[in-house]
Design a protein around this motif. Structure first.
Motif, PDB file in Angstrom:
ATOM      1  N   LEU A 759       0.828  -1.193   0.000  1.00  0.00           N
ATOM      2  CA  LEU A 759       0.000   0.000   0.000  1.00  0.00           C
ATOM      3  C   LEU A 759       0.869   1.252   0.000  1.00  0.00           C
ATOM      4  O   LEU A 759       1.983   1.267   0.539  1.00  0.00           O
ATOM      5  N   ASP A 760       0.333   2.302  -0.595  1.00  0.00           N
ATOM      6  CA  ASP A 760       1.020   3.591  -0.632  1.00  0.00           C
ATOM      7  C   ASP A 760       0.752   4.306   0.685  1.00  0.00           C
ATOM      8  O   ASP A 760      -0.314   4.901   0.873  1.00  0.00           O
ATOM      9  N   LEU A 761       1.698   4.259   1.599  1.00  0.00           N
ATOM     10  CA  LEU A 761       1.493   4.823   2.937  1.00  0.00           C
ATOM     11  C   LEU A 761       1.563   6.340   2.952  1.00  0.00           C
ATOM     12  O   LEU A 761       1.232   6.965   3.958  1.00  0.00           O
ATOM     13  N   ALA A 762       1.972   6.946   1.848  1.00  0.00           N
ATOM     14  CA  ALA A 762       2.011   8.406   1.772  1.00  0.00           C
ATOM     15  C   ALA A 762       0.715   8.991   1.229  1.00  0.00           C
ATOM     16  O   ALA A 762       0.545  10.205   1.188  1.00  0.00           O
ATOM     17  N   ALA A 763      -0.187   8.128   0.777  1.00  0.00           N
ATOM     18  CA  ALA A 763      -1.427   8.612   0.186  1.00  0.00           C
ATOM     19  C   ALA A 763      -2.257   9.338   1.225  1.00  0.00           C
ATOM     20  O   ALA A 763      -2.366   8.931   2.367  1.00  0.00           O
ATOM     21  N   THR A 764      -2.860  10.439   0.821  1.00  0.00           N
ATOM     22  CA  THR A 764      -3.702  11.230   1.724  1.00  0.00           C
ATOM     23  C   THR A 764      -5.005  11.560   1.037  1.00  0.00           C
ATOM     24  O   THR A 764      -5.144  11.470  -0.178  1.00  0.00           O
ATOM     25  N   GLY A 765      -5.984  11.989   1.828  1.00  0.00           N
ATOM     26  CA  GLY A 765      -7.261  12.408   1.275  1.00  0.00           C
ATOM     27  C   GLY A 765      -8.052  11.237   0.762  1.00  0.00           C
ATOM     28  O   GLY A 765      -7.767  10.070   1.033  1.00  0.00           O
ATOM     29  N   PRO A 766      -9.102  11.514  -0.046  1.00  0.00           N
ATOM     30  CA  PRO A 766      -9.997  10.452  -0.500  1.00  0.00           C
ATOM     31  C   PRO A 766      -9.324   9.445  -1.416  1.00  0.00           C
ATOM     32  O   PRO A 766      -9.824   8.338  -1.587  1.00  0.00           O
ATOM     33  N   ALA A 767      -8.176   9.808  -2.032  1.00  0.00           N
ATOM     34  CA  ALA A 767      -7.499   8.848  -2.897  1.00  0.00           C
ATOM     35  C   ALA A 767      -6.838   7.734  -2.109  1.00  0.00           C
ATOM     36  O   ALA A 767      -6.561   6.663  -2.629  1.00  0.00           O
ATOM     37  N   GLY A 768      -6.551   7.951  -0.830  1.00  0.00           N
ATOM     38  CA  GLY A 768      -5.965   6.923   0.021  1.00  0.00           C
ATOM     39  C   GLY A 768      -6.722   6.880   1.326  1.00  0.00           C
ATOM     40  O   GLY A 768      -6.936   7.906   1.955  1.00  0.00           O
ATOM     41  N   LEU A 769      -7.134   5.710   1.763  1.00  0.00           N
ATOM     42  CA  LEU A 769      -8.013   5.587   2.917  1.00  0.00           C
ATOM     43  C   LEU A 769      -7.270   5.601   4.234  1.00  0.00           C
ATOM     44  O   LEU A 769      -7.884   5.616   5.289  1.00  0.00           O
ATOM     45  N   LEU A 770      -5.945   5.589   4.206  1.00  0.00           N
ATOM     46  CA  LEU A 770      -5.199   5.360   5.434  1.00  0.00           C
ATOM     47  C   LEU A 770      -5.398   6.469   6.460  1.00  0.00           C
ATOM     48  O   LEU A 770      -5.474   6.221   7.655  1.00  0.00           O
ATOM     49  N   SER A 771      -5.489   7.700   6.000  1.00  0.00           N
ATOM     50  CA  SER A 771      -5.582   8.797   6.951  1.00  0.00           C
ATOM     51  C   SER A 771      -6.932   8.856   7.640  1.00  0.00           C
ATOM     52  O   SER A 771      -7.091   9.554   8.625  1.00  0.00           O
ATOM     53  N   ARG A 772      -7.908   8.130   7.142  1.00  0.00           N
ATOM     54  CA  ARG A 772      -9.228   8.168   7.762  1.00  0.00           C
ATOM     55  C   ARG A 772      -9.735   6.766   8.089  1.00  0.00           C
ATOM     56  O   ARG A 772     -10.940   6.529   8.175  1.00  0.00           O
ATOM     57  N   ALA A 773      -8.808   5.824   8.256  1.00  0.00           N
ATOM     58  CA  ALA A 773      -9.208   4.436   8.479  1.00  0.00           C
ATOM     59  C   ALA A 773      -9.966   4.270   9.789  1.00  0.00           C
ATOM     60  O   ALA A 773     -11.055   3.710   9.830  1.00  0.00           O
ATOM     61  N   ARG A 774      -9.386   4.717  10.887  1.00  0.00           N
ATOM     62  CA  ARG A 774     -10.048   4.616  12.193  1.00  0.00           C
ATOM     63  C   ARG A 774      -9.726   5.867  12.992  1.00  0.00           C
ATOM     64  O   ARG A 774      -8.602   6.330  12.981  1.00  0.00           O
TER      65      ARG A 774
END
Length: 774
Positions: A759-774
């Protein structure tokens, strides 16, 4: 879907079984929304009327019983607007035929019907006869209609046009590039005669061709009526809007999946000449609202008939993506527009002439569908919005049986047995896979009744039933595959048998789930009276018992053509679906129920699921001794995985709870579930690590969690040990704290298993779910 590179523009049509009920209302600019919905419904109804016409006229059991066909309506460019409920593999090939005509500037007029089956133009293999028709209103081609269906025989060196010994495509039957069979409404009898002269079943193929013409005529008449009622411009605007709406829907869905790279490899064995192992390798890259599928690492094309052409690869991609990613969205070209396919020519999945491709549909196309299915479901499993939809691979292969010869009246007969469609469906994250539900690419799978097959061909079934222990073990069990044993009611016939998946577990699981069982094929003399009288013999035939099975010789994956008599029995078992999650996490009462129903053996319950059954064959939850023994056994099995004593593993481990906080993670911390027992957790400094729900830290700064897991060689069933391809091995991975299973990898002995998820751990915002996972 944009394939690169290709010698000519390659189509990416799609399909629409659920378009009449799923997705947002179609919106066509400037049109009354009610009119738009009515026209959309009529277009889908026309597609279904095409199906009814085809099945009403066709005399082929492949069409009438097994629904191995395609119907659809296309935009003038060759892009799909609608599709029927049948085989999703066949969406792209008909569009390829249309685009071939457009690219070559073929002169077309109202009433033309074009036929083809060239796999290097648009078909999957020569058996897939296809026809298309320009739909002309007021002198303008406003749309196309297309139809395609498998034919039992189109000539070649072997009956069924599947020739294991073929070394070039010319040995596999008649190739029709793109020819007008109907010119301005008049059938060209010379063309029809040429086609029927090549097949061993001219009556059956001829009736199917007439059914194709009737199907296209229905589409033409109904579409003209629709244009007359609502206007040609309105109909075309609605068709275009349907495709654009679907594209917008799938792009929005892709944005809900995490960005990153998924690596998947599946294999097929034996090319008809040697038992060589071939890989279909996929690197899937998801970025924002786009998906790139790179098959460049796949094996070079084979000298035998297992290859597929580029149109076949595009069919495989469509067959996997449409049902997996297109849920709730109308199925049409729009679903594939965000997808780019990359693969150089000359691979086993992009073979070039004169490579043989006769078994493409049940070999490389099937395996390519498996890897795309696995990649997309791996991303779904890591998406909070869609994790519950994640599914293991369904029915990873189709073991093919064809039969030909003379019946008791001296007439030639031929049969393509469609029963192998009854493979097991893959497990879902929240429920078991249905039994004998078929492959992912057939939304409405069908097989003929036993009685129908026995009436139309000199077959006699000893049994057709679910095959115990074929479903992949897991917290959610894969669906069981089926099995048959049969003989013939004539003194002598010719069988043609081939498969992959006898030496490769293709129905892989997810998140620690086991693959479905391997294909098994046996052949030998049965316990039958020395009589050719079908009625007398039918009363004496009994189901095969264990002793009978031992007397049979095991067939390899490509035995090819061999004689079969009325004292022989052919038996085959198909792969079940893959499982999801560690089998030791399956509820003991569910395992007990499976044993009572004959779906799982008592041995598997104990050795695979770690459940100690009561004397009556059930896990008696009120019996403290049985519950205690089950708990103890599961602990011992987890300790065995870690190669340690039982006291070194905890008695109780973390439950599988989608919203439960993993051990060692502070309440309120951000984390994302990757699979049953893997969590991606954000550190206080914004970096990320992967840990198990039981608290084992596996890796920092990436999702390559195998670096910290315990690697071990699992105990395999005897049948897998004895038949697994010599170039393959199986590696399992366990949590170092609890011993719970995290993954099961099938891979080449000379290569380490790939890190499947980056996974792209640098992804932010709606393009990457990591910053809003939990």
């Amino acid at each position: 879907m944009t394939p690169t590179p290709t010698p000519t523009p390659t189509p990416t049509p799609t399909l629409d079984p659920s378009g009449h009920s799923g997705g947002e209302p179609v919106r066509a600019d400037g049109l009354d929304p009610v009119v738009s919905q009515v026209v959309r419904g009529r277009l889908i109804a026309i597609t279904d009327q095409m199906r009814l016409a085809l099945q009403a006229v066709s005399g082929s059991p492949t069409v009438t019983e097994a629904s191995d066909f395609f119907t659809g309506i296309f935009l003038p460019s060759g892009a799909f607007a609608t599709m029927g409920h049948q085989v999703t593999f066949e969406a792209a090939p008909v569009g390829a035929l249309i685009r071939h005509l457009l690219d070559n500037g073929t002169e077309l007029k109202d009433g033309d019907r074009i036929i083809g089956n060239d796999p290097f133009i648009g078909a999957l293999h020569q058996n897939d006869l296809q026809m298309c028709a320009p739909l002309v209103v007021d002198g303008e081609v406003i749309a196309w209609a297309g139809v395609m269906a498998h034919q039992t025989d189109m000539g070649g060196m072997d009956f069924s046009s599947w020739s294991p010994k073929a070394t070039e495509v010319w040995q596999e039957g008649l190739r029709i590039p793109a020819v007008k069979l109907v010119d301005g409404g008049e059938v060209r009898q010379d063309v029809l005669d040429m086609i029927l002269a090549a097949t061993r079943l001219p009556a059956q193929v001829g009736l199917d061709i007439r059914a194709f013409i009737a199907t296209l005529n229905v589409a033409s008449d109904r579409l003209k009526d629709l244009c007359g009622q609502y206007g040609t411009g309105t109909v075309q605007s609605v068709m275009t809007a349907m495709v654009e709406n679907a594209e917008a829907g799938v792009r929005a869905r892709l944005r809900e999946l995490p960005d990153g790279v998924v690596r998947v490899t599946d294999y097929l064995e034996h090319d008809g000449h040697t038992d060589r192992l071939y890989a279909v390798d996929l690197v899937a890259t998801k970025r924002g609202e786009t998906l790139t599928l790179d098959f460049s690492g796949s094996s070079a094309q084979a000298p035998g008939f297992v290859n597929c052409s580029r149109p076949g690869l595009m069919g495989a991609v469509a067959g996997a993506l449409i049902p997996t990613l297109g849920f709730g969205i109308p199925w049409n070209e729009g679903l594939l527009r965000p997808v780019t396919v990359t693969a150089p020519d000359g691979l086993v999945c992009t073979a070039i002439p004169p490579a043989p491709v006769g078994s493409a549909t049940v070999e490389t196309i099937w395996v390519a569908c498996n890897v795309v299915t696995t990649a997309v479901n791996t991303l779904l499993a890591a998406s909070p919005a869609h994790a519950h939809r994640a599914q293991a691979v369904s029915s990873g292969t189709m073991a093919t049986f064809n039969l030909s010869g003379r019946d008791r009246d001296g007439r030639f007969f031929g049969l393509h047995l469609m029963d192998p469609l009854a493979g097991g469906f893959g497990a879902f994250a929240d429920h078991d896979g249905p039994n004998a539900a078929g492959p992912m690419g057939t939304p409405s799978p069908c097989i003929a009744d036993v009685e129908t097959n026995e009436q139309t061909s000199p077959l006699f079934y000893l049994h057709r039933r679910l095959a115990r222990d074929t479903g992949g073990a897991g917290r959610r069990r894969g669906g069981l595959g089926a099995e048959v044993a049969l003989t013939v009611t004539v003194e002598k016939a010719q069988a043609l048998v081939m498969t992959h998946g006898l030496e490769v577990p293709n129905s892989v699981g997810l998140g620690g789930g086991w693959p479905g069982g391997l294909v098994s094929q046996t052949f030998g003399a049965g316990h039958l009276p020395d009589s050719t009288d079908a009625a007398r013999r039918a009363t004496a035939v009994r189901p095969l018992d264990a002793h009978d099975q031992e007397r049979f010789a095991a067939l390899g994956p490509k035995p090819g053509s061999f004689p079969i008599s009325d004292t022989d029995v052919f038996a085959v078992r198909w792969q079940g679906g893959g499982g999801i999650g560690d089998p030791l996490d399956r509820a003991p009462e569910d395992v007990a129920a499976d044993v009572r129903l004959g779906l799982v053996s008592a041995d598997s319950a104990r050795l695979v699921y770690g459940v100690v059954l009561g004397a009556d064959g059930s896990a008696d939850g009120s019996d403290a001794v049985e519950a205690t023994r089950t708990t103890r056994l599961r602990r011992e099995l987890r300790a065995e995985r870690l190669g340690t004593g039982v006291d070194a593993v905890p008695e109780r481990t973390a439950p599988i709870e989608p919203d439960g906080v993993p051990v060692g993670v502070a309440p309120g911390a951000a984390w994302l579930s990757l699979s049953d027992r893997l969590r991606l957790v954000r550190n206080d400094d914004g970096s990320w690590h992967v840990r198990t729900v039981d608290g084992a830290l596996l890796v920092e700064g990436s999702t390559r969690w195998r670096q910290g897991a315990v690697r071990f060689a699992p105990r395999l069933p005897d049948e897998v040990v004895s038949t697994l391809h010599p170039d393959l091995t199986v590696t399992a991975w366990a949590c170092p704290v609890s011993g719970h299973l995290l993954a099961v990898d099938v891979h080449r002995r000379d290569q380490d298993p790939a890190h499947d998820l980056d996974l792209d751990l640098a992804a932010t915002g709606p393009a990457g779910l990591l910053s809003r996972a939990r």
